[in-house]
Structures are given as C-alpha cells and as structure tokens.
Design a protein around this motif. Structure first.
Motif, mmCIF file in Angstrom:
data_model
loop_
_atom_site.group_PDB
_atom_site.id
_atom_site.type_symbol
_atom_site.label_atom_id
_atom_site.label_comp_id
_atom_site.label_asym_id
_atom_site.label_seq_id
_atom_site.Cartn_x
_atom_site.Cartn_y
_atom_site.Cartn_z
ATOM 1 N N ILE A 242 4.120 24.840 -59.495
ATOM 2 C CA ILE A 242 3.303 24.279 -58.423
ATOM 3 C C ILE A 242 4.135 24.065 -57.160
ATOM 4 O O ILE A 242 3.707 24.392 -56.041
ATOM 5 C CB ILE A 242 2.655 22.956 -58.874
ATOM 6 C CG1 ILE A 242 1.601 23.230 -59.955
ATOM 7 C CG2 ILE A 242 2.029 22.219 -57.696
ATOM 8 C CD1 ILE A 242 0.999 21.988 -60.559
ATOM 9 N N ILE A 243 5.330 23.518 -57.329
ATOM 10 C CA ILE A 243 6.196 23.266 -56.170
ATOM 11 C C ILE A 243 6.587 24.579 -55.502
ATOM 12 O O ILE A 243 6.560 24.702 -54.275
ATOM 13 C CB ILE A 243 7.442 22.467 -56.604
ATOM 14 C CG1 ILE A 243 7.037 21.032 -56.950
ATOM 15 C CG2 ILE A 243 8.510 22.477 -55.509
ATOM 16 C CD1 ILE A 243 8.162 20.166 -57.450
ATOM 17 N N ASN B 151 5.942 28.440 -50.947
ATOM 18 C CA ASN B 151 5.764 29.827 -50.529
ATOM 19 C C ASN B 151 4.376 30.114 -49.971
ATOM 20 O O ASN B 151 4.183 31.157 -49.321
ATOM 21 C CB ASN B 151 6.068 30.762 -51.703
ATOM 22 C CG ASN B 151 7.552 30.979 -51.896
ATOM 23 O OD1 ASN B 151 8.119 31.939 -51.413
ATOM 24 N ND2 ASN B 151 8.201 30.054 -52.603
ATOM 25 N N ALA B 152 3.437 29.230 -50.208
ATOM 26 C CA ALA B 152 2.103 29.411 -49.632
ATOM 27 C C ALA B 152 2.010 28.837 -48.227
ATOM 28 O O ALA B 152 1.112 29.202 -47.459
ATOM 29 C CB ALA B 152 1.051 28.762 -50.529
ATOM 30 N N THR B 153 2.934 27.940 -47.888
ATOM 31 C CA THR B 153 2.871 27.271 -46.585
ATOM 32 C C THR B 153 3.911 27.786 -45.592
ATOM 33 O O THR B 153 3.801 27.507 -44.406
ATOM 34 C CB THR B 153 3.071 25.752 -46.761
ATOM 35 O OG1 THR B 153 4.311 25.505 -47.439
ATOM 36 C CG2 THR B 153 1.930 25.162 -47.583
ATOM 37 N N GLY C 205 6.412 33.929 -47.217
ATOM 38 C CA GLY C 205 6.495 33.426 -48.585
ATOM 39 C C GLY C 205 6.204 34.520 -49.598
ATOM 40 O O GLY C 205 5.598 35.547 -49.274
ATOM 41 N N ALA C 206 6.637 34.291 -50.832
ATOM 42 C CA ALA C 206 6.447 35.279 -51.900
ATOM 43 C C ALA C 206 5.933 34.578 -53.150
ATOM 44 O O ALA C 206 6.704 34.256 -54.058
ATOM 45 C CB ALA C 206 7.751 36.011 -52.185
ATOM 46 N N PRO C 207 4.634 34.305 -53.236
ATOM 47 C CA PRO C 207 4.073 33.585 -54.382
ATOM 48 C C PRO C 207 4.314 34.267 -55.724
ATOM 49 O O PRO C 207 4.270 33.612 -56.767
ATOM 50 C CB PRO C 207 2.575 33.531 -54.055
ATOM 51 C CG PRO C 207 2.501 33.665 -52.573
ATOM 52 C CD PRO C 207 3.618 34.591 -52.207
ATOM 53 N N THR D 92 14.121 31.140 -51.856
ATOM 54 C CA THR D 92 15.287 30.320 -52.211
ATOM 55 C C THR D 92 14.920 28.838 -52.247
ATOM 56 O O THR D 92 15.246 28.126 -53.212
ATOM 57 C CB THR D 92 16.424 30.545 -51.196
ATOM 58 O OG1 THR D 92 16.706 31.940 -51.111
ATOM 59 C CG2 THR D 92 17.672 29.798 -51.617
ATOM 60 N N ILE D 93 14.229 28.380 -51.198
ATOM 61 C CA ILE D 93 13.855 26.962 -51.120
ATOM 62 C C ILE D 93 12.919 26.587 -52.265
ATOM 63 O O ILE D 93 13.067 25.540 -52.905
ATOM 64 C CB ILE D 93 13.190 26.659 -49.765
ATOM 65 C CG1 ILE D 93 14.193 26.863 -48.624
ATOM 66 C CG2 ILE D 93 12.644 25.232 -49.733
ATOM 67 C CD1 ILE D 93 13.575 26.747 -47.245
ATOM 68 N N GLY D 94 11.937 27.448 -52.543
ATOM 69 C CA GLY D 94 10.986 27.167 -53.614
ATOM 70 C C GLY D 94 11.648 27.071 -54.973
ATOM 71 O O GLY D 94 11.304 26.204 -55.781
#
Length: 436
Positions: A135-136, A141-143, A147-149, A315-317
């Motif tokens: 979820i995180i 990545n959705a915001t 992003g790469a969901p 990376t952040i996700g």
C-alpha cells in the motif's frame, strides 16, 4: 454458579485465550535452533556476496563483473542458453524455494504450527507485513511523477537469512519463541511471494509445457510417497519439471515449491522421528543457504550506484515500504491477533520485542531483488532504482532493529541465563517438564 463479574464482564470472559510467542515443544525448538544456525551462517555469506558485488560493480573493474554476469551458457536447443545471472535467479533460487516449501509443509503438518492457534500469529503477521508495504509503495508511486506501480510487490518480502545474520552480528539472546516466529513468518512470506510471482509477474503463459510439467512432478510425488531417496531417480525428474515450468513462462522457482509439497512429512509407519521432508531439508538447506542464495545475491546486488536515482519513486516507495510498511504491517497484525483472541504476550516479553522483530522483518533482499528484476527487467534503469531502494531500505531496517534489540539484549541474556539454571541433570530444561 455463575462466574464472578468485574466491570460487567465475567472473570472467565476476561481470561486470556493463550500466550503469544509461547514456548514451543522441546523437539521443535531444538530443530528450529539447528535451522537458525545454518541460516545465520548463510546470511553472513549472503551479506558478504552482496558487498563484494556492490563494490566490484562500482569499481574500475566493473566491466569484468558485467562480463561474468552476462556470460551465457546452457543447451540452446532447449532454450536454456541463459546468462550466469539468469541461471542464479531461475535455477539456484529454485533450490531456495524447494527448501522453503519443505519447511512450510513440515511446520503445518508435524510442527507446532499444526495447531491453528499457533499458526494464526505468524500467518497474520506475514499477510499484514505484505499488505502494508504494498500500500505504501503504491501510494508513493501513484502520486509522484514517473511512478511505477508495477513494482508494488518488491518491498513485501522478508529475507530470513539476512535478518538472522543481523541477529548473529549483534549477538542478541533473542528467545527461541521469537526466533521461531521470525523464521515462520519469513517462510510464509516466501510462499506468498512465490504466489505473487506466479500470478502477477507471468508475462506470457504457454499451456503445453506447463501441463507437461505436471507429469515429472507427479512421478516425483509418487516416488517420494513410496519413500524413494535415490538421487539418480529424483533429480532428473526435478530438473525436467523445472525446465518445463521455465519454458511455460511461469517463473521456474515455482517448480521448487510444487516439488516440495509432494514430499511426505511423516514416516510411512507413522512412527516418531524425522520423515523424508526433514531428510531432504537437512541435505539441501546447506546448499541453499551456503551456495544458491549467496551466488544469487552476488549477481543481483551489483547495482551501479551512479546509474540509480535515489529520488526516484521506485526507490522511495521501496525504502518506505521496507522500513515503515513492514514495521506497521507486522506490528499491527500481531496486535490485532492479540486483541481479537485476548491472548497475552508470553512471560518476560514485551511489545518492544515485537517492535524490534517487526523492524527486522523489513530486511528484504533475495526475493525482493528477484521481484524487482521480474517487474522492470534485469539491467533496466528502474531495476537499478529498485536495487538501490532494496539495499537502502534493508540497511535502514537492520540498523533500526539493531538499536532496539541491543537495548533489549540484556533482558534477553537474563532470560537465557534463567532458563539455563532450570536445566537439571537429565539435560531437559525444567520448563518443558513443568509445561510452562
């Protein structure tokens, strides 16, 4: 006579349903201790291999590392002319998942987890520890732009070898029940991960080889049910099944789990003692922990740091998923089990112990690296971002867990010393004889 009441509820109603992280049976605790010794040693080799790969890939000799990783060999006629890195990911990790499958089946058939009340906690923790990081990751990545969901499953895995290596390095006296919980959580985690790989990361499916793979798997199952141990019969069937699953488009490591699930746990005469599953596990675990996983780590962890983007959504996700998501997921699931079963923590333990384990569950490596390659393609920019996130997130999770568990180290040591004093001349700790 009705039960006395306290605050409107009967005393019987308020009685805890059981103990979380209660001590397992002596046989199971001894067996788990042997597994943990092998996995801890393997984890140190894994860390060493990853460090060597990372340093080599960022050195002036990085071209040599890439040449070795890209070296292709194998029978081209069978479409198995794979690179060394692909052989490590598709072939060697099949051994890892075979051992994980054996362990999982044994736990639920003959281990302490055959009791649903004991199984509920690690299963719930594993599920929660996969949902929260996903979820995180998706939220990040959705915001964020670019992003790469598709990489949502990368931070969901826990690397048991790496996590236990951390425990070994900080020299903690973690109680056996907590170590068992961490081991079981990671094994269930592995099964869920291989299910995710099969369902969500199979880009193309070829039905004919997949159906044909059922034949050697069935033959393997018939032989092991008859307690056949001859490697010259079983190994060719296993390799054939692996090759057909690989050709089907499903990740070949799935074959390892399917083969493991056919192996019987109990002896044919139902007598006490190790069955065929434990025999195979004893034979293959050192190969998995000491060779297969470290070699995979060597080929997978060699990310060129300059080519990765620490600020990329991927990376952040992943970092947020491993560090925060795993902690929240495992801790919250454990609390919910406690809340709805009205169980209490075992004597001498506290929620700080659970928090430390939850942080340590964020050490994701082997399966996370594999999912990253499947999600984005080996060698791509996003795969490099994913590897960097996995490395950073795992190190941060390990560091946070180390700080907390070192604080608790004295408490763990006192518990171990107290139990050691309980052991009398018969060599069996009195706690097992008393049934504490």
């Amino acid at each position: 006579m009705p039960s006395p009441t306290v605050g409107g509820a009967s005393v019987a109603d308020k009685k805890p349903a059981g103990r979380l992280f209660a001590r397992g049976s002596l046989v199971e605790t001894t067996r788990v201790a042997e597994i943990l010794r092998t996995e801890t040693a393997g984890g140190l080799l894994l860390v060493g291999a990853a460090v060597v790969a990372l340093v080599w890939a960022n050195s002036p000799w990085s071209g040599t590392y890439e040449t070795i990783s890209d070296a292709t060999f194998g029978p081209a006629a069978l479409h198995l002319d794979l690179s060394a890195a692909a052989w490590a990911a598709d072939g060697l990790l099949a051994i890892f998942f075979f051992v994980a499958g054996l362990e999982l089946k044994r736990e639920f058939v003959a281990g302490d987890l055959r009791d649903p009340r004991r199984a509920a906690l690690p299963v719930a923790a594993a599920v929660g520890g996969m949902i929260a990081p996903a979820i995180i990751y998706l939220a990040v990545n959705a915001t964020m732009a670019d992003g790469a969901p598709r990489g949502w499953a990368i931070p969901t895995a826990t690397d048991i070898a790496f996590a236990l290596a951390v425990l070994g390095l900080i020299n903690t006296h973690l109680p056996a029940a907590l170590r068992t919980f961490l081991l079981t959580l990671a094994v269930v985690d592995d099964l869920l991960a291989i299910t995710i790989i099969a369902v969500f990361y199979t880009s193309s499916l070829h039905a004919v080889p997949l159906l044909l793979a059922l034949l050697p798997i069935a033959a393997f199952g018939v032989l092991v049910q008859r307690r056949v141990r001859s490697w010259w019969l079983l190994l060719p069937l296993a390799v054939t099944a692996w090759a057909l699953v690989h050709a089907s488009g499903v990740h070949a490591t799935v074959a390892g789990v399917l083969l493991a699930f056919t192996v019987p746990v109990r002896r044919k005469d139902e007598s006490d003692g190790p069955g065929l599953a434990e025999h195979f596990e004893h034979r293959w675990r050192p190969l998995s922990a000491g060779i297969a996983v470290p070699l995979f780590a060597f080929f997978a962890a060699g990310v060129t740091v300059a080519a990765a983007n620490v600020g990329a959504p991927v990376t952040i996700g992943i970092v947020a998923g491993l560090v925060a998501g795993k902690t929240i997921g495992v801790l919250a699931s454990t609390w919910l089990v406690q809340r709805f079963t009205r169980a209490e923590l075992a004597k001498g333990l506290s929620w700080w112990d659970v928090l430390g384990l939850s942080m340590l569950a964020g050490v994701g490596f082997t399966v996370s690296l594999l999912i990253g390659e499947l999600a984005f393609g080996a060698g791509t920019d996003r795969d490099a971002d994913a590897k960097l996130g996995i490395l950073i997130g795992s190190v941060l999770a390990a560091a946070a867990a180390t700080v907390l568990l070192r604080v608790r180290n004295r408490h763990y040591r006192e518990l171990v010393e107290e139990e050691s004093r309980d052991e009398d001349a018969d060599g069996i700790p009195d706690v097992y004889q008393r049934g504490d």
